[in-house]
Write a protein that holds these residues in place. Sequence first.
Motif, PDB file in Angstrom:
ATOM      1  N   LEU A   1       4.457   0.010 -16.695  1.00  0.00           N
ATOM      2  CA  LEU A   1       4.968  -0.425 -15.397  1.00  0.00           C
ATOM      3  C   LEU A   1       3.957  -1.270 -14.648  1.00  0.00           C
ATOM      4  O   LEU A   1       2.742  -1.136 -14.834  1.00  0.00           O
ATOM      5  N   LEU A   2       4.476  -2.130 -13.788  1.00  0.00           N
ATOM      6  CA  LEU A   2       3.648  -2.810 -12.802  1.00  0.00           C
ATOM      7  C   LEU A   2       4.072  -2.256 -11.456  1.00  0.00           C
ATOM      8  O   LEU A   2       5.258  -2.008 -11.237  1.00  0.00           O
ATOM      9  N   HIS A   3       3.092  -2.039 -10.592  1.00  0.00           N
ATOM     10  CA  HIS A   3       3.433  -1.495  -9.286  1.00  0.00           C
ATOM     11  C   HIS A   3       2.736  -2.292  -8.198  1.00  0.00           C
ATOM     12  O   HIS A   3       1.666  -2.864  -8.409  1.00  0.00           O
ATOM     13  N   GLY A   4       3.399  -2.326  -7.049  1.00  0.00           N
ATOM     14  CA  GLY A   4       2.828  -3.021  -5.900  1.00  0.00           C
ATOM     15  C   GLY A   4       3.143  -2.242  -4.646  1.00  0.00           C
ATOM     16  O   GLY A   4       3.759  -1.175  -4.703  1.00  0.00           O
ATOM     17  N   ARG A   5       2.688  -2.767  -3.515  1.00  0.00           N
ATOM     18  CA  ARG A   5       2.938  -2.098  -2.232  1.00  0.00           C
ATOM     19  C   ARG A   5       3.142  -3.153  -1.181  1.00  0.00           C
ATOM     20  O   ARG A   5       2.358  -4.102  -1.089  1.00  0.00           O
ATOM     21  N   LYS A   6       4.182  -3.007  -0.388  1.00  0.00           N
ATOM     22  CA  LYS A   6       4.376  -3.910   0.739  1.00  0.00           C
ATOM     23  C   LYS A   6       3.323  -3.620   1.796  1.00  0.00           C
ATOM     24  O   LYS A   6       2.885  -2.468   1.951  1.00  0.00           O
ATOM     25  N   ALA A   7       2.941  -4.659   2.529  1.00  0.00           N
ATOM     26  CA  ALA A   7       1.957  -4.477   3.595  1.00  0.00           C
ATOM     27  C   ALA A   7       2.497  -3.531   4.659  1.00  0.00           C
ATOM     28  O   ALA A   7       3.701  -3.387   4.831  1.00  0.00           O
ATOM     29  N   TYR A   8       1.593  -2.835   5.330  1.00  0.00           N
ATOM     30  CA  TYR A   8       1.990  -2.113   6.533  1.00  0.00           C
ATOM     31  C   TYR A   8       1.026  -2.522   7.630  1.00  0.00           C
ATOM     32  O   TYR A   8       0.114  -3.322   7.405  1.00  0.00           O
ATOM     33  N   THR A   9       1.219  -2.021   8.851  1.00  0.00           N
ATOM     34  CA  THR A   9       0.479  -2.655   9.942  1.00  0.00           C
ATOM     35  C   THR A   9      -0.577  -1.779  10.605  1.00  0.00           C
ATOM     36  O   THR A   9      -1.736  -2.160  10.693  1.00  0.00           O
ATOM     37  N   ILE A  10      -0.219  -0.601  11.020  1.00  0.00           N
ATOM     38  CA  ILE A  10      -1.210   0.191  11.752  1.00  0.00           C
ATOM     39  C   ILE A  10      -2.086   0.922  10.739  1.00  0.00           C
ATOM     40  O   ILE A  10      -1.588   1.590   9.839  1.00  0.00           O
ATOM     41  N   GLU A  11      -3.384   0.802  10.895  1.00  0.00           N
ATOM     42  CA  GLU A  11      -4.286   1.329   9.880  1.00  0.00           C
ATOM     43  C   GLU A  11      -4.433   2.856   9.980  1.00  0.00           C
ATOM     44  O   GLU A  11      -4.279   3.438  11.038  1.00  0.00           O
ATOM     45  N   GLY A  12      -4.703   3.461   8.846  1.00  0.00           N
ATOM     46  CA  GLY A  12      -5.086   4.875   8.843  1.00  0.00           C
ATOM     47  C   GLY A  12      -3.945   5.851   8.902  1.00  0.00           C
ATOM     48  O   GLY A  12      -4.163   7.054   9.028  1.00  0.00           O
ATOM     49  N   GLU A  13      -2.694   5.356   8.828  1.00  0.00           N
ATOM     50  CA  GLU A  13      -1.588   6.294   8.962  1.00  0.00           C
ATOM     51  C   GLU A  13      -0.910   6.608   7.633  1.00  0.00           C
ATOM     52  O   GLU A  13       0.136   7.241   7.619  1.00  0.00           O
ATOM     53  N   ARG A  14      -1.442   6.110   6.562  1.00  0.00           N
ATOM     54  CA  ARG A  14      -0.807   6.328   5.261  1.00  0.00           C
ATOM     55  C   ARG A  14      -1.869   6.886   4.330  1.00  0.00           C
ATOM     56  O   ARG A  14      -2.915   6.258   4.128  1.00  0.00           O
ATOM     57  N   VAL A  15      -1.638   8.066   3.761  1.00  0.00           N
ATOM     58  CA  VAL A  15      -2.640   8.719   2.917  1.00  0.00           C
ATOM     59  C   VAL A  15      -2.000   9.158   1.597  1.00  0.00           C
ATOM     60  O   VAL A  15      -1.031   9.904   1.593  1.00  0.00           O
ATOM     61  N   LEU A  16      -2.547   8.659   0.511  1.00  0.00           N
ATOM     62  CA  LEU A  16      -2.097   9.079  -0.807  1.00  0.00           C
ATOM     63  C   LEU A  16      -3.298   9.657  -1.556  1.00  0.00           C
ATOM     64  O   LEU A  16      -4.430   9.230  -1.338  1.00  0.00           O
ATOM     65  N   GLU A  17      -3.035  10.598  -2.458  1.00  0.00           N
ATOM     66  CA  GLU A  17      -4.065  10.998  -3.415  1.00  0.00           C
ATOM     67  C   GLU A  17      -3.606  10.531  -4.794  1.00  0.00           C
ATOM     68  O   GLU A  17      -2.440  10.743  -5.172  1.00  0.00           O
ATOM     69  N   GLY A  18      -4.493   9.886  -5.517  1.00  0.00           N
ATOM     70  CA  GLY A  18      -4.135   9.343  -6.822  1.00  0.00           C
ATOM     71  C   GLY A  18      -4.937   9.984  -7.938  1.00  0.00           C
ATOM     72  O   GLY A  18      -6.049  10.476  -7.727  1.00  0.00           O
ATOM     73  N   GLY A  19      -4.375   9.980  -9.119  1.00  0.00           N
ATOM     74  CA  GLY A  19      -5.082  10.494 -10.287  1.00  0.00           C
ATOM     75  C   GLY A  19      -4.426   9.974 -11.558  1.00  0.00           C
ATOM     76  O   GLY A  19      -3.367   9.337 -11.496  1.00  0.00           O
ATOM     77  N   TYR A  20      -5.066  10.253 -12.697  1.00  0.00           N
ATOM     78  CA  TYR A  20      -4.588   9.708 -13.961  1.00  0.00           C
ATOM     79  C   TYR A  20      -4.463  10.778 -15.036  1.00  0.00           C
ATOM     80  O   TYR A  20      -5.202  11.757 -15.055  1.00  0.00           O
ATOM     81  N   TRP A  21      -3.552  10.558 -15.963  1.00  0.00           N
ATOM     82  CA  TRP A  21      -3.445  11.340 -17.197  1.00  0.00           C
ATOM     83  C   TRP A  21      -3.539  10.403 -18.391  1.00  0.00           C
ATOM     84  O   TRP A  21      -3.304   9.204 -18.280  1.00  0.00           O
ATOM     85  N   GLU A  22      -3.827  10.995 -19.550  1.00  0.00           N
ATOM     86  CA  GLU A  22      -3.785  10.213 -20.787  1.00  0.00           C
ATOM     87  C   GLU A  22      -2.514  10.536 -21.561  1.00  0.00           C
ATOM     88  O   GLU A  22      -2.075  11.685 -21.603  1.00  0.00           O
ATOM     89  N   TRP A  23      -1.969   9.520 -22.206  1.00  0.00           N
ATOM     90  CA  TRP A  23      -0.757   9.733 -22.996  1.00  0.00           C
ATOM     91  C   TRP A  23      -0.971  10.767 -24.100  1.00  0.00           C
ATOM     92  O   TRP A  23      -0.094  11.558 -24.411  1.00  0.00           O
ATOM     93  N   ASP A  24      -2.150  10.739 -24.726  1.00  0.00           N
ATOM     94  CA  ASP A  24      -2.418  11.710 -25.800  1.00  0.00           C
ATOM     95  C   ASP A  24      -2.127  13.137 -25.338  1.00  0.00           C
ATOM     96  O   ASP A  24      -1.486  13.910 -26.052  1.00  0.00           O
TER      97      ASP A  24
END
Lengths: 340, 340
Positions: B301-324
């Motif tokens: 997949l390709l992923h993107g994000r639309k811009a938003y305006t007020i800073e500091g109000e959006r919080v995500l936690e990200g991480g990865y797995w391996e296919w194996d």
Amino acid sequence: MRKLLVEDLQLGVSPSDIQVVDSGRVIEVLWSDGHLATYPATWLHQRAFNTHKRDLRNNTVRSKPTLWGKELLENLPRASFPELLQDDSALLQFLQQLESHGLVVVSDTPTKLGQLHRLSDRVAYLSRSHYGETFIVESKNDPINLAYTAAKLEMHSDIPSRKYKPCIQMLHCIRQFHGEGGDNQLTDGFQVSHNFRTLHPDKFHILATTPVDFIDIGVEDGRDFFLVNHDPMIRLDINGQIQSVNFNQFSRDSYFRVPVEEVAGWYDAMKTFRDMVNDNQYCIEYKMKDGDILVFDNFRLLHGRKAYTIEGERVLEGGYWEWDDVLSRRRVLQAKLSNE
Amino acid sequence: MRKLLVEDLQLGVSPSDIQVVDSGRVIEVLWSDGHLATYPATWLHQRAFNTHKRDLRNNTVRSKPTLWGKELLENLPRASFPELLQDDSALLQFLQQLESHGLVVVSDTPTKLGQLHRLSDRVAYLSRSHYGETFIVESKNDPINLAYTAAKLEMHSDIPSRKYKPCIQMLHCIRQFHGEGGDNQLTDGFQVSHNFRTLHPDKFHILATTPVDFIDIGVEDGRDFFLVNHDPMIRLDINGQIQSVNFNQFSRDSYFRVPVEEVAGWYDAMKTFRDMVNDNQYCIEYKMKDGDILVFDNFRLLHGRKAYTIEGERVLEGGYWEWDDVLSRRRVLQAKLSNE
């Protein structure tokens, strides 16, 4: 980092005016869309579209391997554990040797668990596998892996049952077996593959284009795993360069997903390759001393172990690194030390 | 695990006697070297050298992807976080959807840090990168990565600056931006590449055979990194099948190691591909709710994000797995649940 969005990129722009300014140190370009850009001359020179600059850049990204045979034993790449922990120059040299020769023996490591963590902290971090962050190699009851016995370990690469197999392996010798046996055997798989390609082009083609199944089924830390990877024994990149050697007969599956008429030819090619890997023109033997860490490229080297006899007297701690992180650290150190 | 050493393997042996015993459940073979072996009939049937058995086995190893376009939005693969933690059938279905569609939205996750660790414990473990075991996506001062701003993020795959780029990405939405913007955009890069190959074979060839440099330089947790990877945007396996799409314009390097006459053609091909990736025939938009985890295949997949305006109000936690590890877990669960 590049901030221009591709949607805003115009392929048709061209320079409408060019000025050399600041005594030749900077070029100003007025582009046909009205954008005025300044480029430092050194920045442009480094990025020149010619073979010389490209070679310099290639070397920054990844230096060429130095292929070797039995002669390496007289001049084994070596490093000192205490120095690596303290001295950035020693660490840079160690990483460069690992890159060029795919093998370094680190000496004078304390003979207790946890030293791979200390060394890894100097480089980046340990790369975890389904065997854990590190693993202990010793004779075990009910072993899930031949490594956990005292038997001879045929020459192999580690965990080709992962598509992402471990890049670099470390084996820290905490207690060596002091009788006959337990020596490690090591072969430069790139050197062998290169010569195999010249001597047996048809067999090389078979091994490079026939995927086989490597499998690993077991339980680690109470968790079941069932890994299968479908890859040729010699993996080439899109330019036909040898990228990785996946040689591991004890994890090769009893499923073989090819037309039946290809089976005998594959076995014949594999056996010829196996004989070259074990030929003492290529294969070196080194018996680790207590406190040694053998660090080697698992994409490139094949390693084995001679059988030993009394169980439970040989203890190693093993762990893995990724090339991405090791090369990153080498580039950072190289840039830092060349600026000092 | 296979214990026979290749040095003891004889290629010339043949059966000198064959008996069907135990009412057809077992075959006994006396080999020409004197070895008597017994093979259960089911074991042999499973390993038969024919297309049907091979297809069954292929599916155990890795099922075929279901390619998609904008229609997926009406029928998004979904899972429930509390169910995944407790129910093996729900977990198996989730892993199968991730394998077939490359995308699942997990709902009803607690809106605090650490949930990716809980979900990962059910699968295998988090795969660490130079950004840490997990990373926080929010607007930061002095960002080292565009993701850490409120700007539009052009469609991309994560960290192609690693040769071993992360296989599967998780983004846990702890706090969504409640104004206009911040939506994720997602495209099936395999579907686009497949159609791009048909519509623009010459441009496809350029993108699949011209390696470009992806780069990532910065500091994380006080440690400098300098990652470079040299790979084509569309990576093919030895059979010409699409293996991975490496699309990331903000980490593409200002070095371009090709002859100068190839530059304009590459940009033209890339821009055509980019337009298809963003075409709303292929690209879906989904604005995560608080408590959603977006899980998707970073090879596909390709992923993107639309811009938003007020800073500091959006919080995500990200991480990865391996296919194996994900495929391993799917195979273990499949075997376990089909035996119950």
